[in-house]
Design a protein around this motif. Structure first.
Motif, PDB file in Angstrom:
ATOM      1  N   TRP A   7       0.820  -0.997  -0.043  1.00  0.00           N
ATOM      2  CA  TRP A   7      -0.047   0.010  -0.015  1.00  0.00           C
ATOM      3  C   TRP A   7       0.935   1.064   0.018  1.00  0.00           C
ATOM      4  O   TRP A   7       1.869   1.553   0.711  1.00  0.00           O
ATOM      5  CB  TRP A   7      -1.013   0.037   1.289  1.00  0.00           C
ATOM      6  CG  TRP A   7      -2.021  -1.058   1.290  1.00  0.00           C
ATOM      7  CD1 TRP A   7      -3.231  -0.693   0.862  1.00  0.00           C
ATOM      8  CD2 TRP A   7      -1.959  -2.248   1.654  1.00  0.00           C
ATOM      9  NE1 TRP A   7      -4.057  -1.884   1.125  1.00  0.00           N
ATOM     10  CE2 TRP A   7      -3.182  -2.699   1.513  1.00  0.00           C
ATOM     11  CE3 TRP A   7      -0.934  -2.994   2.366  1.00  0.00           C
ATOM     12  CZ2 TRP A   7      -3.533  -4.003   1.997  1.00  0.00           C
ATOM     13  CZ3 TRP A   7      -1.191  -4.372   2.807  1.00  0.00           C
ATOM     14  CH2 TRP A   7      -2.759  -4.682   2.669  1.00  0.00           C
ATOM     15  N   ALA A  38      -7.995   5.539  -7.490  1.00  0.00           N
ATOM     16  CA  ALA A  38      -6.787   4.771  -8.198  1.00  0.00           C
ATOM     17  C   ALA A  38      -5.873   5.861  -8.668  1.00  0.00           C
ATOM     18  O   ALA A  38      -4.800   5.523  -8.883  1.00  0.00           O
ATOM     19  CB  ALA A  38      -7.251   3.892  -9.138  1.00  0.00           C
ATOM     20  N   ASP A 103      -8.555  -0.652  -0.508  1.00  0.00           N
ATOM     21  CA  ASP A 103      -8.010   0.677  -0.344  1.00  0.00           C
ATOM     22  C   ASP A 103      -8.976   1.182   0.560  1.00  0.00           C
ATOM     23  O   ASP A 103      -9.962   0.734   1.040  1.00  0.00           O
ATOM     24  CB  ASP A 103      -8.494   1.258  -1.714  1.00  0.00           C
ATOM     25  CG  ASP A 103      -7.566   0.833  -2.849  1.00  0.00           C
ATOM     26  OD1 ASP A 103      -6.462   0.554  -2.718  1.00  0.00           O
ATOM     27  OD2 ASP A 103      -8.239   0.736  -4.136  1.00  0.00           O
ATOM     28  N   SER A 105      -9.733   5.070   1.565  1.00  0.00           N
ATOM     29  CA  SER A 105      -9.503   6.729   1.127  1.00  0.00           C
ATOM     30  C   SER A 105     -10.706   7.587   1.904  1.00  0.00           C
ATOM     31  O   SER A 105     -11.689   7.242   1.789  1.00  0.00           O
ATOM     32  CB  SER A 105      -9.768   6.840  -0.326  1.00  0.00           C
ATOM     33  OG  SER A 105      -9.557   8.006  -0.632  1.00  0.00           O
ATOM     34  N   ALA A 119      -5.103   8.233   2.562  1.00  0.00           N
ATOM     35  CA  ALA A 119      -5.546   7.199   1.675  1.00  0.00           C
ATOM     36  C   ALA A 119      -4.494   6.164   1.786  1.00  0.00           C
ATOM     37  O   ALA A 119      -3.263   6.697   1.994  1.00  0.00           O
ATOM     38  CB  ALA A 119      -5.557   7.669   0.234  1.00  0.00           C
ATOM     39  N   ILE A 121      -3.447   3.112  -0.502  1.00  0.00           N
ATOM     40  CA  ILE A 121      -3.950   2.395  -1.965  1.00  0.00           C
ATOM     41  C   ILE A 121      -3.198   1.343  -2.084  1.00  0.00           C
ATOM     42  O   ILE A 121      -1.978   1.331  -2.412  1.00  0.00           O
ATOM     43  CB  ILE A 121      -3.703   3.805  -3.044  1.00  0.00           C
ATOM     44  CG1 ILE A 121      -4.661   5.071  -2.642  1.00  0.00           C
ATOM     45  CG2 ILE A 121      -4.444   2.975  -4.297  1.00  0.00           C
ATOM     46  CD1 ILE A 121      -5.830   4.890  -2.361  1.00  0.00           C
ATOM     47  N   LEU A 122      -3.808   0.350  -2.417  1.00  0.00           N
ATOM     48  CA  LEU A 122      -3.083  -0.926  -2.838  1.00  0.00           C
ATOM     49  C   LEU A 122      -2.505  -1.086  -4.164  1.00  0.00           C
ATOM     50  O   LEU A 122      -2.954  -0.636  -5.131  1.00  0.00           O
ATOM     51  CB  LEU A 122      -4.205  -2.217  -2.649  1.00  0.00           C
ATOM     52  CG  LEU A 122      -3.767  -3.501  -2.916  1.00  0.00           C
ATOM     53  CD1 LEU A 122      -2.847  -3.997  -1.742  1.00  0.00           C
ATOM     54  CD2 LEU A 122      -5.047  -4.559  -2.803  1.00  0.00           C
ATOM     55  N   CYS A 123      -1.440  -1.591  -4.296  1.00  0.00           N
ATOM     56  CA  CYS A 123      -0.557  -1.927  -5.631  1.00  0.00           C
ATOM     57  C   CYS A 123      -0.237  -3.363  -5.410  1.00  0.00           C
ATOM     58  O   CYS A 123       0.517  -3.765  -4.662  1.00  0.00           O
ATOM     59  CB  CYS A 123       0.594  -0.776  -5.539  1.00  0.00           C
ATOM     60  SG  CYS A 123       1.370  -0.903  -7.212  1.00  0.00           S
TER      61      CYS A 123
END
Length: 131
Positions: A7, A38, A103, A105, A119, A121-123
């Motif tokens: 993340w 995203a 995610d 946010s 946030a 945010i998953l990668c």
């Protein structure tokens, strides 16, 4: 960037906007949170890096949630009495452990009358760099 699931932690604290039209018109602050979650990953610094505050691996969910908790404590939401920080943190921990939709946010007005966005945010990192 990393090749494993992770993340990116993003943060914005500053002026709010009256409507999304300010973003489209270019009058919102340049670092204002994106409308599409995203899109946090599409942002770049001048040297081409993603401007995240922290990077957390799948084995660091506790650390990621601790970061969120520290940020919420530092900038308490206006509605903290009706939706306590402990409830938000429980939600975040459960969300990050899910198999999909992982995610986080959050955007809110703080007691200090600033707009705060945080946030995670998953990668996926499945052999491709983060967008």
């Amino acid at each position: 960037m990393t090749s494993t699931l992770h993340w990116h932690a993003f943060a914005y604290t500053g002026r709010g906007i009256k409507s999304d039209a300010e973003i489209y018109a270019g009058t919102a602050p340049a670092d204002f949170p994106p409308l599409v979650v995203a899109d946090w990953l599409t942002r770049r610094t001048r040297d081409g890096r993603i401007p995240h505050k922290h990077l957390f691996t799948e084995g660091q969910i506790h650390e990621a949630v601790s970061w969120l908790e520290a940020e919420l404590t530092r900038y308490p939401p206006l509605d903290v009495e009706s939706f306590p920080i402990s409830s938000r943190i429980g939600y975040a921990y459960d969300r990050l452990k899910q198999k999909v939709n992982r995610d986080i946010s959050w955007g809110y007005w703080s007691r200090g009358e600033r707009y705060v966005a945080r946030a995670l945010i998953l990668c996926s990192g499945h052999g491709t760099p983060c967008r």
